[in-house]
Design a protein around this motif. Structure first.
Motif, PDB file in Angstrom:
ATOM      1  N   LYS A   1       0.859  -1.186   0.000  1.00 21.08           N
ATOM      2  CA  LYS A   1       0.000   0.000   0.000  1.00 21.08           C
ATOM      3  C   LYS A   1       0.894   1.235   0.000  1.00 21.08           C
ATOM      4  CE  LYS A   1      -3.880  -1.693   2.877  1.00 21.08           C
ATOM      5  NZ  LYS A   1      -4.670  -1.339   4.074  1.00 21.08           N
TER       6      LYS A   1
ATOM      7  N   ASP B   1      -6.333   3.048   4.622  1.00 25.25           N
ATOM      8  CA  ASP B   1      -6.666   2.815   6.033  1.00 25.25           C
ATOM      9  C   ASP B   1      -7.387   3.995   6.678  1.00 25.25           C
ATOM     10  OD1 ASP B   1      -5.725   0.167   6.369  1.00 25.25           O
ATOM     11  OD2 ASP B   1      -3.668   0.897   6.522  1.00 25.25           O
TER      12      ASP B   1
ATOM     13  N   TYR C   1      -4.472   8.752   8.943  1.00 20.75           N
ATOM     14  CA  TYR C   1      -3.054   8.412   8.736  1.00 20.75           C
ATOM     15  C   TYR C   1      -2.354   9.342   7.738  1.00 20.75           C
ATOM     16  CZ  TYR C   1      -3.486   3.922  11.197  1.00 20.75           C
ATOM     17  OH  TYR C   1      -3.657   2.946  12.148  1.00 20.75           O
TER      18      TYR C   1
ATOM     19  N   ALA D   1       0.536   7.413   3.602  1.00 17.15           N
ATOM     20  CA  ALA D   1       1.040   6.232   4.319  1.00 17.15           C
ATOM     21  C   ALA D   1       1.548   5.159   3.359  1.00 17.15           C
ATOM     22  CB  ALA D   1      -0.048   5.659   5.217  1.00 17.15           C
TER      23      ALA D   1
ATOM     24  N   VAL E   1       2.499   0.745   3.497  1.00 19.37           N
ATOM     25  CA  VAL E   1       2.517  -0.538   4.207  1.00 19.37           C
ATOM     26  C   VAL E   1       3.413  -1.487   3.419  1.00 19.37           C
ATOM     27  CG1 VAL E   1       1.182  -2.528   5.027  1.00 19.37           C
ATOM     28  CG2 VAL E   1       0.212  -0.221   5.185  1.00 19.37           C
TER      29      VAL E   1
ATOM     30  N   TYR F   1       3.823  -7.088   8.747  1.00 16.55           N
ATOM     31  CA  TYR F   1       3.720  -5.898   7.910  1.00 16.55           C
ATOM     32  C   TYR F   1       4.177  -4.701   8.734  1.00 16.55           C
ATOM     33  CZ  TYR F   1       0.657  -8.864   5.060  1.00 16.55           C
ATOM     34  OH  TYR F   1       0.158  -9.889   4.291  1.00 16.55           O
TER      35      TYR F   1
ATOM     36  N   GLN G   1       3.952  -0.367   8.860  1.00 15.67           N
ATOM     37  CA  GLN G   1       3.227   0.779   8.322  1.00 15.67           C
ATOM     38  C   GLN G   1       3.923   2.073   8.737  1.00 15.67           C
ATOM     39  OE1 GLN G   1       0.718   2.947  10.287  1.00 15.67           O
ATOM     40  NE2 GLN G   1      -0.886   3.321   8.789  1.00 15.67           N
TER      41      GLN G   1
ATOM     42  N   ARG H   1       2.166  -4.843  12.015  1.00 17.02           N
ATOM     43  CA  ARG H   1       0.844  -5.452  11.917  1.00 17.02           C
ATOM     44  C   ARG H   1       0.953  -6.931  11.561  1.00 17.02           C
ATOM     45  NH1 ARG H   1      -2.309  -1.057   8.010  1.00 17.02           N
ATOM     46  NH2 ARG H   1      -2.563   0.601   9.571  1.00 17.02           N
TER      47      ARG H   1
ATOM     48  N   TYR I   1      -5.602  -1.790   8.964  1.00 16.67           N
ATOM     49  CA  TYR I   1      -5.823  -1.212  10.285  1.00 16.67           C
ATOM     50  C   TYR I   1      -6.532  -2.227  11.193  1.00 16.67           C
ATOM     51  CZ  TYR I   1      -7.996   1.571  13.947  1.00 16.67           C
ATOM     52  OH  TYR I   1      -8.406   2.042  15.170  1.00 16.67           O
TER      53      TYR I   1
END
Length: 203
Positions: free
Chosen positions: A114, A122, A126, A129, A131, A139, A141, A181, A186
């Motif tokens: 991402k 997300d 944010y 961003a 990811v 993961y 972020q 993550r 999220y």
């Protein structure tokens, strides 16, 4: 036995020893690389070359870090699971207070899954961003960025430049919001500081 025969045997023994040293050096260079081959040329007569002694200088070389801090020269600010009015429930990551425009790097090698505004999908809190999916099933972020320098699908290495920190989205000042993550989305965050420390990173 005459002195001539004894002298001939000594010379033969010395030649055999030097030949063995040279052969050992060549054998080590085939296994370990050409950098080891010169070891046989510099040894005193009668010295032996072993694979273990040839490997020793290479083993002393520093192993590249597996995980790194996403920014340098930071101050830790809002922490994981901290309560506060800025968040819907509790804080989902660790904030690294840095000036806007600070280089942000990939904490570990992986594939960008991402990248973009609106939290890269997300949500607007944010800001800009990124990811990254890592080979170990986790993961990372990176949020509130002022600039994104990677795209979805790009493979990045540990410590590679990916963005510049900023103050976009729901932010009260310039910083990097960093999460670890278990999914790209999220709601799956775990404590990023504890995670990085478990990987040998001093945070």
């Amino acid at each position: 036995m005459s002195k001539r025969v004894t002298s001939r045997q000594s010379r033969t023994s010395l030649i055999r020893t030097r030949a063995a040293v040279l052969a050992a050096g060549l054998g080590a260079s085939v296994v370990l690389g050409a950098g080891v081959a010169t070891a046989a040329d510099t040894l005193a007569p009668g010295a032996a070359v072993t694979a273990a002694s040839a490997v020793q200088p290479q083993a002393a070389a520093k192993t590249p870090a597996s995980w790194v801090d996403p920014v340098k020269k930071y101050t830790l600010s809002a922490s994981f699971a901290q309560a506060g009015g800025m968040w819907q429930s509790t804080h989902s990551g660790q904030d690294f207070a840095v000036a806007s425009g600070t280089e942000v790097v990939a904490a570990h090698g992986g594939t960008v899954v991402k990248a973009g505004g609106n939290g890269a999908g997300d949500g607007p809190a944010y800001g800009n961003a990124i990811v990254i999916k890592h080979g170990n099933g986790t993961y990372s972020q990176y949020a509130h960025l002022s600039r994104i320098d990677v795209r979805a699908g790009q493979v990045v290495g540990t410590g590679q430049h990916i963005a510049l920190s900023g103050n976009t989205g729901n932010s009260s000042g310039p910083h990097l919001h960093f999460e670890i993550r278990t999914t790209p989305n999220y709601g799956s965050a775990i404590d990023p500081v504890a995670f990085l420390r478990s990987k040998g990173v001093t945070v």
